[in-house]
Design a protein around this motif. Sequence first.
Motif: not given
Length: 234
Positions: A50-61, A63-74
Amino acid sequence: RSSDLLMGLLLPAYISAVEATFGDLFGRGTDRYQWWSSRLEVFNNIIGTCTIYLAGRAKDARTGLVASGIVYGIMALSTQLFVAETLSDKMRSAPKRIWVDPFRAASFFNQSTELRWLAVLAVLERMPLYAGANVNAAFRRKKFGWGVKETSRMMLADQVIGIVQPTITSTLHKKLGLQSAMALAKCTQFCSEANTMLTPVADTMYLNSAAAVLCHGNSALNRLMDRAAEEVGA
């Protein structure tokens, strides 16, 4: 660079803590330990897909890094809130030194002949794993002209197979035995590498991902090592 450094420092500690917790709860090298480890791996692969899919649809790198950081925080918050501590207070102690003796592992594996041979197997097992991912990706780019799109599809295929693979680990170990499971994994990996080098058709690369369903050598080796360590009281 700083994020890579933090991941390199913290991720091995997190994985070791998870393995130690499962070992305390279910016994190292047991069928229950393998069953729960496999289910955790399935969950991690689902999250990774799911992370790879969402990162691939992110507007820029960024945004993808922020999303990954949120997942690790959870993940960190969930671990703190819902995972029980299995290390007793008696077993805890303050670190006596900030550096790690690189030769300390040698004394552990020197406790029995079986552990020494398993150490050799572990080195041989991991050397291709560390080099193979980067080498194969570069080889595919050069041979087939793969770009970001094709590489992303390959990563997604690997993640999907990674969801299926752990679900049959325990069954395959029971049917074949740990040593035969290791032999099957090595033969399958050899065929995959040969396919990468010799095939003229790029789409056959996805066969390598599918073949990974049969590769359970690393988990078999870990179980053999756990059992050998318990025999000498380590």
